[in-house]
Write a protein that holds these residues in place. Sequence first.
Motif, PDB file in Angstrom:
ATOM      1  N   UNK A  96       3.119  -9.653  -3.126  1.00 35.03           N
ATOM      2  CA  UNK A  96       2.134  -9.037  -2.246  1.00 35.03           C
ATOM      3  C   UNK A  96       0.855  -8.697  -3.006  1.00 35.03           C
ATOM      4  N   UNK A  97      -0.244  -8.636  -2.262  1.00 39.47           N
ATOM      5  CA  UNK A  97      -1.507  -8.206  -2.834  1.00 39.47           C
ATOM      6  C   UNK A  97      -1.399  -6.717  -3.135  1.00 39.47           C
ATOM      7  N   UNK A  98      -1.849  -6.314  -4.298  1.00 44.29           N
ATOM      8  CA  UNK A  98      -1.854  -4.899  -4.666  1.00 44.29           C
ATOM      9  C   UNK A  98      -3.073  -4.248  -4.018  1.00 44.29           C
ATOM     10  N   UNK A 137       0.837  -1.191   0.000  1.00 39.78           N
ATOM     11  CA  UNK A 137       0.000   0.000   0.000  1.00 39.78           C
ATOM     12  C   UNK A 137       0.873   1.241   0.000  1.00 39.78           C
ATOM     13  N   UNK A 138       0.253   2.391   0.077  1.00 40.98           N
ATOM     14  CA  UNK A 138       1.003   3.644   0.148  1.00 40.98           C
ATOM     15  C   UNK A 138       1.794   3.730   1.446  1.00 40.98           C
ATOM     16  N   UNK A 160      -9.286   5.008   0.006  1.00 42.66           N
ATOM     17  CA  UNK A 160     -10.162   5.005   1.187  1.00 42.66           C
ATOM     18  C   UNK A 160      -9.330   5.309   2.429  1.00 42.66           C
ATOM     19  N   UNK A 161      -8.186   4.639   2.554  1.00 39.44           N
ATOM     20  CA  UNK A 161      -7.320   4.832   3.715  1.00 39.44           C
ATOM     21  C   UNK A 161      -6.797   6.267   3.764  1.00 39.44           C
ATOM     22  N   UNK A 217      -4.661  -3.700   7.637  1.00 38.71           N
ATOM     23  CA  UNK A 217      -4.233  -3.164   8.933  1.00 38.71           C
ATOM     24  C   UNK A 217      -3.026  -2.266   8.720  1.00 38.71           C
ATOM     25  N   UNK A 218      -3.237  -0.962   8.796  1.00 35.48           N
ATOM     26  CA  UNK A 218      -2.156  -0.008   8.587  1.00 35.48           C
ATOM     27  C   UNK A 218      -1.376   0.186   9.889  1.00 35.48           C
ATOM     28  N   UNK A 219      -0.084   0.488   9.811  1.00 33.17           N
ATOM     29  CA  UNK A 219       0.755   0.574  11.015  1.00 33.17           C
ATOM     30  C   UNK A 219       0.385   1.713  11.963  1.00 33.17           C
ATOM     31  N   UNK A 220      -0.292   2.734  11.482  1.00 37.10           N
ATOM     32  CA  UNK A 220      -0.641   3.864  12.343  1.00 37.10           C
ATOM     33  C   UNK A 220      -1.935   3.643  13.123  1.00 37.10           C
TER      34      UNK A 220
END
Length: 141
Positions: free
Chosen positions: A127-129, A81-82, A136-137, A99-102
């Motif tokens: 990895x999944x793109x 992801x970004x 959205x995130x 699940x983003x790290x922030x």
Amino acid sequence: MRFGRGGTDRTGHQQSLNWPPVLQTAAGLHSTAEDLANWVIALRRGILLKKGSSLETLCDPVPLHDGTPGVWGIGWPNGRSFKGRVPAPGGGAKAQVVLYPDGLAVVLVTNLIGAFQEQLAAVKPSEIDLSFIDPIAQHYA
């Protein structure tokens, strides 16, 4: 199964699909976006897994047999992801959790079979793109 609305009865039909082996363990689970969001909250707050290291074990990719970095933790794939590499469990090619790290998490659920084509592909060491979820995130980040 009978569904009634406004005096009119409709009959529901049970569907059975022949899932490929890679999707069989997740394809039988039925949930809602709200239930999945509550599950993510419970995971992150340590309610379901008492040790913080347990969640890391689920998410951290296991190296491949040749020592190169893997894509899968214990049952959970990682996506790109970004924010970089992030845990991205999904199921039945109709649901995706990121699940983003922030602390941000995105739960995306659809009733379209095969909505996430990358999950229907053969399992491969990539990895999944997650570029389809990143907007959205970014909106909520």
